[in-house]
Design an enzyme around this catalytic site. Structure first.
Site, short mmCIF file in Angstrom:
data_model
loop_
_atom_site.label_atom_id
_atom_site.label_comp_id
_atom_site.label_asym_id
_atom_site.label_seq_id
_atom_site.Cartn_x
_atom_site.Cartn_y
_atom_site.Cartn_z
N HIS A 32 0.84 -1.19 0.00
CA HIS A 32 0.00 0.00 0.00
C HIS A 32 0.87 1.24 0.00
CE1 HIS A 32 -3.25 2.75 0.94
NE2 HIS A 32 -4.03 1.80 0.48
N ASP A 50 -8.01 -5.45 -0.63
CA ASP A 50 -8.43 -6.32 -1.72
C ASP A 50 -8.15 -7.79 -1.47
OD1 ASP A 50 -9.49 -4.42 -3.55
OD2 ASP A 50 -7.46 -3.67 -3.79
N1 COA Z 1 3.90 -7.72 -4.58
C1 COA Z 1 5.23 -7.77 -4.67
N2 COA Z 1 6.02 -6.70 -4.51
C2 COA Z 1 5.42 -5.55 -4.21
C3 COA Z 1 4.03 -5.42 -4.08
C4 COA Z 1 3.26 -6.57 -4.27
N3 COA Z 1 1.94 -6.53 -4.17
N4 COA Z 1 3.71 -4.16 -3.76
C5 COA Z 1 4.86 -3.50 -3.69
N5 COA Z 1 5.88 -4.32 -3.97
C6 COA Z 1 7.29 -3.99 -4.00
C7 COA Z 1 7.63 -3.30 -5.32
O1 COA Z 1 7.99 -4.21 -6.32
C8 COA Z 1 8.77 -2.42 -4.89
O2 COA Z 1 9.92 -3.22 -4.73
P1 COA Z 1 11.35 -2.72 -5.21
O3 COA Z 1 11.63 -1.53 -4.35
O4 COA Z 1 12.21 -3.89 -4.97
O5 COA Z 1 11.18 -2.34 -6.66
C9 COA Z 1 8.37 -1.97 -3.49
O6 COA Z 1 7.54 -3.03 -2.99
C10 COA Z 1 7.58 -0.65 -3.48
O7 COA Z 1 6.41 -0.84 -4.30
P2 COA Z 1 5.76 0.27 -5.19
O8 COA Z 1 4.97 -0.36 -6.27
O9 COA Z 1 6.80 1.28 -5.59
O10 COA Z 1 4.80 0.94 -4.13
P3 COA Z 1 3.69 1.98 -4.48
O11 COA Z 1 3.45 2.75 -3.24
O12 COA Z 1 3.99 2.72 -5.71
O13 COA Z 1 2.44 1.06 -4.84
C11 COA Z 1 0.65 -0.40 -4.70
C12 COA Z 1 1.45 0.68 -3.97
C13 COA Z 1 -0.63 -0.68 -3.92
C14 COA Z 1 0.25 0.13 -6.10
C15 COA Z 1 1.51 -1.65 -4.82
O14 COA Z 1 1.81 -2.14 -3.54
C16 COA Z 1 0.87 -2.71 -5.67
O15 COA Z 1 0.96 -2.68 -6.90
N6 COA Z 1 0.15 -3.70 -5.03
C17 COA Z 1 -0.55 -4.73 -5.75
C18 COA Z 1 -1.85 -4.19 -6.30
C19 COA Z 1 -2.87 -3.99 -5.21
O16 COA Z 1 -3.07 -4.84 -4.37
N7 COA Z 1 -3.55 -2.85 -5.29
C20 COA Z 1 -4.61 -2.53 -4.35
C21 COA Z 1 -4.23 -1.35 -3.49
S1 COA Z 1 -5.41 -1.10 -2.20
#
Ligand code: COA
Length: 371
Positions: free
Chosen positions: A263, A314
């Site tokens: 998140h 989710d």
């Molecule tokens: N699975 C695996 N790795 C994950 C992850 C996940 N669900 N969510 C984050 N990470 C990792 C990223 O790959 C990144 O790793 P790195 O630094 O080695 O590249 C790190 O954690 C930071 O993630 P990031 O995507 O930059 O965080 P964000 O704040 O931009 O994104 C979300 C937040 C919610 C978009 C992201 O966690 C995600 O895509 N989650 C899955 C989709 C989801 O469940 N969405 C519903 C949100 S309520």
């Protein structure tokens, strides 16, 4: 000459505070709506009371709740003209969120006062859009199956009526309560991606339908509302508890994102996931398929130990909906059925204190070209 800016570009606006808001707040792992914790609201209040709270900044008295329910009830069904339009929309090979985006827009076309920006009419549209969102999602499902659209029944909750309009069967009290709680948990979430897009559209002083359509389009994405559907698809692929740990380890090793984890704001866990985890456990048992909760638990433990990431709203909502027999592709539209109440709270707040959103982009393209 390209203009340059001091400081880093804030991709994703992570460090940006884009507005003041008094609707909901996230501090560490505590989520509140108008000052009440999500745990308290989920346990003690109905979705209708939460909707009143989000829109009016106070919990309703008995008479205020009755008035709210009657206004929502008045708008709950779909008018014949709107149904006729909906019947012209394709449903085959169409994602329900794409259909819902078009249907919400069609709602505006059947409202002769769609562009009336008076306060009184904004409130009328607020009731109308919120109340009809569930009817639209249920109608999509009925139409794609070639079934008749089921009109809502008077005197029933929005949770009850949604399940009834979807299946044509009256839900039992436990299922109604669990679904009602799901609606409460998804209703608002500070400046989330879709609420922000609703506010951006509102900030141009566009009409309220346009703001809601923008928000639906934003919620559709797998990084936002679309994750819940992807969670259940992943569980189906994993299939058994025995497969779960290895499957997730491989996915993480391949740098895949595990849907339903992580998140932008919560780094110490999403409080909604804790409530949903309990409901997932009890509902999967009730449905006679406890393995979906058990697989989820193994995934939860593995993602935590391998990556230090915690489940978000989710993750466990997927198995709760699955246990209710809700088709997978309706999970994100159901998010919209609830979140529309929060979007409207944001839209009303934005109109009250508006300034058009117009950030800058740092130009990185060609310069000094000549024809
Ligand atoms: N699975 C695996 N790795 C994950 C992850 C996940 N669900 N969510 C984050 N990470 C990792 C990223 O790959 C990144 O790793 P790195 O630094 O080695 O590249 C790190 O954690 C930071 O993630 P990031 O995507 O930059 O965080 P964000 O704040 O931009 O994104 C979300 C937040 C919610 C978009 C992201 O966690 C995600 O895509 N989650 C899955 C989709 C989801 O469940 N969405 C519903 C949100 S309520």
């Amino acid at each position: 000459m390209a203009e340059t800016y001091d400081g880093a570009v804030d991709r994703g606006l992570e460090g940006v505070v884009a507005c003041t808001t008094a609707i909901s707040s996230i501090v560490d792992a505590t989520l509140t709506y108008r000052g009440y914790t999500i745990e308290d609201l989920a346990e003690k209040k109905s979705f209708e009371e939460v909707v009143y709270l989000l829109w009016n900044n106070k919990l309703p008295s008995d008479s205020e709740l009755t008035e709210l329910k009657s206004k929502l009830e008045k708008e709950a069904g779909l008018e014949p003209g709107l149904i006729a339009t909906l019947k012209t929309l394709p449903t085959e090979n169409v994602h329900p969120m794409a259909w819902l985006r078009t249907a919400a827009s069609a709602m505006a076309l059947s409202d002769s006062s769609a562009d009336d920006m008076s306060k009184e009419d904004l409130w009328r549209k607020t009731y109308r859009i919120t109340s009809k969102m569930g009817a639209l999602v249920a109608a999509f499902h009925r139409l794609r199956n070639g079934s008749e659209i089921v009109p809502p029944k008077a005197g029933k909750s929005m949770a009850w009526n949604f399940l009834y309009m979807l299946n044509g069967v009256e839900p039992d009290a436990e299922t109604e309560k669990v679904f009602d709680t799901c609606l409460t948990l998804h209703a608002d979430h500070e400046l989330n991606c879709s609420a922000f897009s609703a506010r951006v559209t509102t900030s141009s002083l566009s009409d309220v339908y346009s703001s809601v359509v923008s928000a639906i389009g934003t919620l559709k994405g797998p990084l936002h509302g679309g994750a819940n559907e992807q969670v259940m698809r992943m569980l189906k692929k994993i299939e058994t508890v025995e497969n779960a740990k290895e499957w997730i380890k491989n996915a993480l090793a391949n740098k895949e994102k595990v849907m339903g984890f992580g998140h932008r704001v919560y780094k110490n866990g999403d409080p909604r996931a804790k409530i949903l985890r309990k409901m997932s456990e009890s509902m999967t048992k009730k449905s006679g398929e406890p393995q979906w909760y058990e697989i989820s638990k193994v995934i939860d433990d593995t993602v935590q130990s391998e990556k230090g990431l915690l489940p978000n709203v989710d993750f466990y909502s997927a198995t709760v909906y699955y246990s209710m027999g809700i088709p997978l592709d309706l999970y994100t539209p159901i998010f919209a059925v609830s979140r529309v109440s929060g979007w409207l709270a944001h839209i009303l707040e934005q109109y009250e204190n508006n300034r058009i959103y117009r950030p800058r982009g740092e130009y990185t393209g060609h310069t000094h070209l000549k024809i």
